[in-house]
Design a protein around this motif. Structure first.
Motif, PDB file in Angstrom:
ATOM      1  N   ARG A   5     137.547   0.548  28.668  1.00 32.90           N
ATOM      2  CA  ARG A   5     136.486   0.557  27.571  1.00 32.90           C
ATOM      3  C   ARG A   5     136.937   0.510  26.192  1.00 32.90           C
ATOM      4  NH1 ARG A   5     131.020   4.374  27.314  1.00 32.90           N
ATOM      5  NH2 ARG A   5     130.622   4.203  25.194  1.00 32.90           N
ATOM      6  N   ALA A  40     129.372  -2.040  33.104  1.00 37.21           N
ATOM      7  CA  ALA A  40     128.655  -1.083  32.184  1.00 37.21           C
ATOM      8  C   ALA A  40     129.470  -0.755  31.068  1.00 37.21           C
ATOM      9  CB  ALA A  40     128.085  -0.070  32.757  1.00 37.21           C
ATOM     10  N   ALA A  41     130.764  -0.418  31.456  1.00 34.05           N
ATOM     11  CA  ALA A  41     132.009  -0.053  30.488  1.00 34.05           C
ATOM     12  C   ALA A  41     131.986  -0.927  29.609  1.00 34.05           C
ATOM     13  CB  ALA A  41     133.097   0.310  31.244  1.00 34.05           C
ATOM     14  N   SER A  44     129.167  -1.233  27.120  1.00 32.13           N
ATOM     15  CA  SER A  44     129.340  -0.229  26.188  1.00 32.13           C
ATOM     16  C   SER A  44     130.395  -0.300  25.109  1.00 32.13           C
ATOM     17  CB  SER A  44     129.579   1.349  27.072  1.00 32.13           C
ATOM     18  OG  SER A  44     128.551   1.447  27.974  1.00 32.13           O
ATOM     19  N   VAL A  47     129.056  -2.249  22.254  1.00 33.29           N
ATOM     20  CA  VAL A  47     128.356  -1.448  21.337  1.00 33.29           C
ATOM     21  C   VAL A  47     129.197  -0.609  20.368  1.00 33.29           C
ATOM     22  CG1 VAL A  47     126.618   0.420  20.966  1.00 33.29           C
ATOM     23  CG2 VAL A  47     126.343  -1.258  22.981  1.00 33.29           C
ATOM     24  N   ASP A  48     130.159  -0.172  21.091  1.00 37.12           N
ATOM     25  CA  ASP A  48     131.189   0.902  20.511  1.00 37.12           C
ATOM     26  C   ASP A  48     131.915  -0.023  19.288  1.00 37.12           C
ATOM     27  OD1 ASP A  48     130.698   2.753  22.260  1.00 37.12           O
ATOM     28  OD2 ASP A  48     132.768   2.487  23.434  1.00 37.12           O
ATOM     29  N   PHE A  84     124.309  -4.461  30.309  1.00 38.44           N
ATOM     30  CA  PHE A  84     123.727  -4.260  29.033  1.00 38.44           C
ATOM     31  C   PHE A  84     122.365  -4.050  28.807  1.00 38.44           C
ATOM     32  CE2 PHE A  84     122.680  -5.456  24.680  1.00 38.44           C
ATOM     33  CZ  PHE A  84     123.622  -4.959  23.766  1.00 38.44           C
ATOM     34  N   LEU A  87     121.379  -0.659  29.473  1.00 41.63           N
ATOM     35  CA  LEU A  87     121.779   0.600  28.729  1.00 41.63           C
ATOM     36  C   LEU A  87     120.553   1.290  28.019  1.00 41.63           C
ATOM     37  CD1 LEU A  87     125.120  -0.724  27.141  1.00 41.63           C
ATOM     38  CD2 LEU A  87     124.942   0.846  28.962  1.00 41.63           C
TER      39      LEU A  87
END
Ligand code: ZN
Length: 257
Positions: A5, A40-41, A44, A47-48, A84, A87
């Motif tokens: 990630r 999912a990683a 995320s 988003v990060d 996504f 989440l």
């Protein structure tokens, strides 16, 4: 080699994306090779890449396969987008066939009211992201996935967008309603049509992460270049597949005009 990630965030930031930015991402999970934590990683990491303060969006189009229920209808745009939309904090727009999901402080404002307009028309999420000149990030996919180009078709009111379809939506009380709406144009020809002029203009920043090629662009460049193409040749975005009914019909509608 397994990608993490953190490596994905780093690769996206290296291209110029930063905290507080607006971004829409089109992706292929397979293109990355192995990723620790799976889709999912990656979701995320997107988003990060714009955190804190930024908002990120992905298409979660259903293409009208089934009656649309924003809570349960799977995304037809790959496993990253499916992860996504699940989440925490993800919101999803209410367009019956082309809903978009978003996370971040701007998500609700960008996604609001999508059930009242056509998929890429004025006040749709993609239109608003274009107005705000959001980043467009392609992860291992070509420009066929670059939905912002649809905004140019809307801006120029292309006659081939006149095709209509029916779709079903699940209302909040559980009833299913049939709605009629316009069908977006086909994007199968876009790699050849908009890829080269965007590159010529210097609008594409190239990167790589894992096995995937990254391309980062501004929504405004995508729409400018596409609109320019359409002004020169109204059929510029239509594909040449002999089996594509949409583009065959599109050419007919252009002739009628
Ligand atoms: Zn086509």
């Amino acid at each position: 080699m397994v990608t993490t990630r953190e490596q994905i965030v780093h690769a996206i930031r290296l291209l110029g994306v930063g905290a507080g930015d607006l971004m829409i991402v089109h992706s292929s999970f397979k293109s990355l090779g192995g990723v620790a934590g799976g889709p999912a990683a990656v979701a995320s990491a997107l988003v990060d890449a714009v955190s804190p303060g930024g908002s990120v969006f992905v298409p979660t189009f259903t293409y009208g396969v089934d009656a649309y229920d924003p809570a349960t209808s799977p995304s037809g745009d790959g496993v990253i987008t499916e992860a996504f939309r699940k989440l925490p904090n993800a919101v999803r727009s209410l367009h019956p066939t082309h809903p978009v999901a978003g996370i971040g402080p701007e998500a609700s404002a960008i996604l609001e009211g999508h059930d009242r307009v056509d998929a890429f028309a004025r006040n749709s999420p993609l239109w608003r992201l274009w107005e705000r000149d959001a980043w467009v990030l392609l992860i291992g996919v070509g420009h066929f996935a670059n939905s912002a180009a649809h905004v140019a078709e809307e801006l120029l009111e292309m006659p081939y967008l006149d095709r209509r379809r029916r779709a079903r939506v699940v209302r909040s009380d559980g009833t299913v309603e049939v709605v009629e709406l316009r069908r977006p144009g086909c994007s199968d020809g876009w790699d050849a049509a908009i890829g080269p002029p965007l590159r010529e203009r210097g609008a594409i920043r190239d990167g790589v992460v894992g096995g995937a090629r990254l391309q980062l662009l501004r929504a405004r460049d995508v729409v400018d270049v596409t609109a320019e193409l359409l002004r020169r040749d109204a059929a510029a975005l239509l594909c040449n597949r002999s089996t594509c009914d949409a583009c065959a019909q599109g050419r007919q509608l252009l002739r009628v005009h």
